[in-house]
Motif scaffolding. Structure first.
Motif, PDB file in Angstrom:
ATOM      1  N   HIS A  70     -16.241  17.020-103.758  1.00  0.00           N
ATOM      2  CA  HIS A  70     -17.446  16.941-102.908  1.00  0.00           C
ATOM      3  C   HIS A  70     -18.536  16.172-103.653  1.00  0.00           C
ATOM      4  O   HIS A  70     -19.546  16.732-104.064  1.00  0.00           O
ATOM      5  N   SER A  71     -18.323  14.878-103.830  1.00  0.00           N
ATOM      6  CA  SER A  71     -19.214  14.031-104.621  1.00  0.00           C
ATOM      7  C   SER A  71     -20.510  13.718-103.891  1.00  0.00           C
ATOM      8  O   SER A  71     -20.474  13.306-102.734  1.00  0.00           O
ATOM      9  N   PRO A  72     -21.664  13.866-104.562  1.00  0.00           N
ATOM     10  CA  PRO A  72     -22.925  13.455-103.941  1.00  0.00           C
ATOM     11  C   PRO A  72     -23.062  11.933-103.992  1.00  0.00           C
ATOM     12  O   PRO A  72     -22.655  11.296-104.951  1.00  0.00           O
ATOM     13  N   VAL A  73     -23.611  11.370-102.931  1.00  0.00           N
ATOM     14  CA  VAL A  73     -23.852   9.931-102.883  1.00  0.00           C
ATOM     15  C   VAL A  73     -25.193   9.699-102.196  1.00  0.00           C
ATOM     16  O   VAL A  73     -25.543  10.404-101.245  1.00  0.00           O
ATOM     17  N   ALA A  74     -25.964   8.750-102.715  1.00  0.00           N
ATOM     18  CA  ALA A  74     -27.281   8.461-102.137  1.00  0.00           C
ATOM     19  C   ALA A  74     -27.110   7.745-100.803  1.00  0.00           C
ATOM     20  O   ALA A  74     -26.161   6.987-100.599  1.00  0.00           O
ATOM     21  N   GLY A  75     -28.058   8.000 -99.892  1.00  0.00           N
ATOM     22  CA  GLY A  75     -28.052   7.318 -98.607  1.00  0.00           C
ATOM     23  C   GLY A  75     -28.410   5.852 -98.754  1.00  0.00           C
ATOM     24  O   GLY A  75     -28.698   5.372 -99.851  1.00  0.00           O
ATOM     25  N   PHE A  83     -25.916  12.628 -99.606  1.00  0.00           N
ATOM     26  CA  PHE A  83     -24.847  13.094 -98.730  1.00  0.00           C
ATOM     27  C   PHE A  83     -23.596  13.431 -99.535  1.00  0.00           C
ATOM     28  O   PHE A  83     -23.395  12.916-100.628  1.00  0.00           O
ATOM     29  N   CYS A  84     -22.749  14.271 -98.974  1.00  0.00           N
ATOM     30  CA  CYS A  84     -21.443  14.546 -99.570  1.00  0.00           C
ATOM     31  C   CYS A  84     -20.509  13.425 -99.101  1.00  0.00           C
ATOM     32  O   CYS A  84     -20.236  13.301 -97.905  1.00  0.00           O
ATOM     33  N   GLU A  90     -14.649  12.859 -94.068  1.00  0.00           N
ATOM     34  CA  GLU A  90     -13.747  13.744 -93.321  1.00  0.00           C
ATOM     35  C   GLU A  90     -14.227  13.992 -91.898  1.00  0.00           C
ATOM     36  O   GLU A  90     -13.436  14.012 -90.966  1.00  0.00           O
ATOM     37  N   THR A  91     -15.542  14.188 -91.717  1.00  0.00           N
ATOM     38  CA  THR A  91     -16.072  14.523 -90.392  1.00  0.00           C
ATOM     39  C   THR A  91     -16.486  13.306 -89.579  1.00  0.00           C
ATOM     40  O   THR A  91     -16.631  13.398 -88.365  1.00  0.00           O
ATOM     41  N   GLY A  92     -16.705  12.171 -90.241  1.00  0.00           N
ATOM     42  CA  GLY A  92     -17.148  10.979 -89.539  1.00  0.00           C
ATOM     43  C   GLY A  92     -18.637  10.955 -89.246  1.00  0.00           C
ATOM     44  O   GLY A  92     -19.129  10.048 -88.588  1.00  0.00           O
TER      45      GLY A  92
END
Length: 126
Positions: A70-75, A83-84, A90-92
């Motif tokens: 569950h890696s964090p990534v900047a928007g 965001f994860c 996975e969820t789109g």
């Protein structure tokens, strides 16, 4: 000075002579941060939030696997937030980090421009 356990950083201006060697300058900074709650020993430099005992070795692989999944990534923009990466794929749709799976297994607190992440104790079944 940066904490050896989390991303917390202390920055300060100290007036010292150019004749003082860098290791001595670091010792002067350590002497000051000790007065504001830091722990500076041969084991490392730790901010006030991290002066307690280190996580048990059994927690570290679990926490590493959780963060890898569950890696964090900047928007795209600064105001988008974090965001994860994996839950979003996975969820789109955009899933804020820390996501539900991370919060279910770890305490996550914004700290010093980063995150302080502590795994909750894992029940061991005998």
């Amino acid at each position: 000075m940066t904490c050896d356990r989390c991303p917390a950083t202390f920055r300060g201006d100290f007036v010292v002579s150019d004749l003082i060697a860098p290791p001595v300058r670091l010792d002067l900074a350590r002497a000051y941060v000790r007065t504001i709650g830091w722990s500076c020993t041969d084991a490392g430099d730790f901010c006030p939030a991290c002066t307690g005992p280190a996580p048990a070795p059994a927690e570290l692989p679990h926490l590493g696997a959780l963060m890898a999944a569950h890696s964090p990534v900047a928007g795209q923009c600064a105001w988008d937030g974090t965001f994860c990466r994996d839950c979003t794929r996975e969820t789109g749709s955009a899933v804020r980090w820390p996501c539900a799976p991370v919060l279910a297994e770890a305490d996550v607190v914004p700290f010093g421009g980063g995150w302080s992440i502590t795994a909750r104790p894992v029940a061991v079944v005998a």
